[in-house]
Design an enzyme around this catalytic site. Structure first.
Site: not given
Length: 466
Positions: A113, A165, A191, A193-194, A284, A369
């Site tokens: 808070n 990708k 890998k 991707d996230e 990640h 990266s």
């Protein structure tokens, strides 16, 4: 009997410049920007109060406990050089305020808070000193740097990775094919991707199967151990563990988690599962810049990195210093040391506010990266050293001849840089020459050098040292 109702200034109770910190205290360094007219002592005391035992008014139940034993204390305040209204306020928290082995509870107190507190214009947690007594209540990374090297049988150089990708839209079979090409070309890891979880175009189980096929096929061809970070992040903890169980059944070496979007409770659960079942855990940091990018509000990434080492992960993304994403060199090297080393001395020139003793908690491998390619290899090898993962997504898949030649180019470049360094050459000064020499006997590297020879991502870092 001694209870006096009403509101009193925080600094009367929570500002204690004479306090001597204990070895068991959790220490925090906050960058505080008070509202106009609020003195720094009151602002620092307010932070200590609201993140520990205090509330806005005196309450009669204060008399039922020992405030002196449990309250947070602001014990030092320093003005920030070059800023008129910012202060570093140091706060000490007694260890009994925190549940053992819970990063979630630690953060709920320290950065809960208090960040919405009206008396402060902005607040940023710059660093935490975690005492050995608290560290010992955590498992930490499932395996750590040395065990990972032994599992993979890879020594003496940075590990190489590649994010597949386009990050979204590939079918599972095409995705597995892309992984296979990268791995057979010479990379150690590919890998997810996230944001690849389990979408309509590629369900998680299909992806896991085709990636496992890519791993086994490339291992058979190269004689090297390979891995693919299978992203187990899911909408519920139960589903996440289910995915990790399937990965273990497939016999793959490593899974992955988005620890900030997934949450620390989920992350710690997964880290425990990974240690119990021999899986490495790649982490990640998606969403970190929401929290850490602004210089005067939020939380510095070095705190998120320390929290991850407690919660558990074998790799974590840590910026590149040279690519497309934020990261100033000295600051980055500061938290890279905090991830890897057993003992890190206070060093304000690298943003390290406290000496940190990790008392035998395993280390985490930093992952570089984001917008990096073969011309960056000498700088990355010099900056990050051997205990790192260098991850080239576009820098592998963007190769004009395809994925496998892109992987070959990166492997040749890293081997050339490591050999040059071991021969005593200066990677910073001779980096380009080292890459050019290597490209003479590697047509794949020569083609990569040609494609990316002019590319730079040059912007001023937002988060700099004072």
């Amino acid at each position: 009997v001694g209870f006096k109702a009403g509101v009193k200034e925080y600094k009367l109770t929570y500002y204690t410049p004479e306090y001597e910190t204990k070895d068991t205290d959790i220490l925090a360094a906050f960058r505080v920007t008070p509202q106009p007219g609020v003195p720094p002592e009151e602002a620092g005391a307010a932070v200590a109060a609201e993140s520990s035992t205090g509330t806005w008014t005196t309450v009669w139940t204060d008399g039922l406990t020992s405030l002196d034993r449990y309250k947070g204390r602001c014990y030092n305040i320093e003005p920030v050089p070059g800023e008129t209204d910012q202060y570093i306020c140091y706060v000490a928290y007694p260890l009994d305020l925190f549940e053992e082995g819970s990063v979630t509870n630690m953060f709920t107190s320290i950065v809960g808070n208090v960040f919405g507190f009206k008396a402060l214009r902005a607040l940023r947690l710059e660093d935490l000193r975690i005492p050995p007594a608290y560290i010992k209540t955590f498992q930490g990374p499932p395996h750590g740097i040395q065990v990972e090297r032994d599992k993979l049988n890879k020594y003496g150089r940075p590990l190489l990775g590649c994010t597949i990708k386009p990050k979204l839209g590939l079918s599972a079979k095409n995705y597995g094919r892309a992984c296979y090409e990268c791995l057979r070309g010479g990379l150690d890891f590919t890998k997810d991707d996230e944001n690849v979880n389990s979408q309509p175009f590629m369900r998680w189980r299909d992806r896991f199967l085709f990636c496992a096929e890519a791993i086994y096929k490339s291992q058979a061809e190269t004689g090297e151990i390979k891995g693919h970070y299978l992203n187990a992040t899911a909408g519920t903890c139960e589903e996440m563990i289910k995915r990790a169980v399937f990965a273990r059944e497939l016999g793959v070496p490593i899974v992955m988690h988005d620890y900030l979007t997934g949450g620390f409770t989920a992350n710690t659960s997964l880290a425990h599962y990974c240690r119990d079942n021999g899986l490495l855990l790649h982490i990640h940091r998606a969403m970190h810049a929401v929290i850490d990018r602004q210089k005067n509000h939020g939380m510095h990434f070095r705190v998120l990195a320390k929290a991850l080492r407690l919660s558990g992960g074998d790799h974590i993304h840590a910026g590149t210093v040279v690519g497309k994403l934020e990261g100033e060199r000295d600051i980055t090297l500061g938290f890279v040391d905090l991830l890897r080393d057993d003992f890190v001395e206070k060093d304000r020139s690298r943003g390290i506010y406290f000496t940190q003793d990790w008392v035998s908690l395993p280390g985490v491998i930093p992952v570089a990266s984001g917008g990096i390619h073969v011309w960056h290899m000498p700088a990355l090898t010099e900056i990050f050293g051997d205990d790192s993962v260098l991850q080239f997504g576009g820098g592998t898949l963007g190769h004009p001849w395809g994925n496998a030649p892109g992987a070959v180019a990166n492997r040749v470049a890293v081997e050339a840089c490591v050999q040059a360094r071991n021969e005593g050459r200066d990677l910073a000064a001779e980096g380009n020459a080292i890459i050019r020499e290597a490209s003479k006997w590697s047509p794949e590297l020569a083609a990569a050098c040609e494609v990316w020879k002019e590319l730079k991502f040059e912007f001023q870092a937002v988060d700099t040292l004072d």
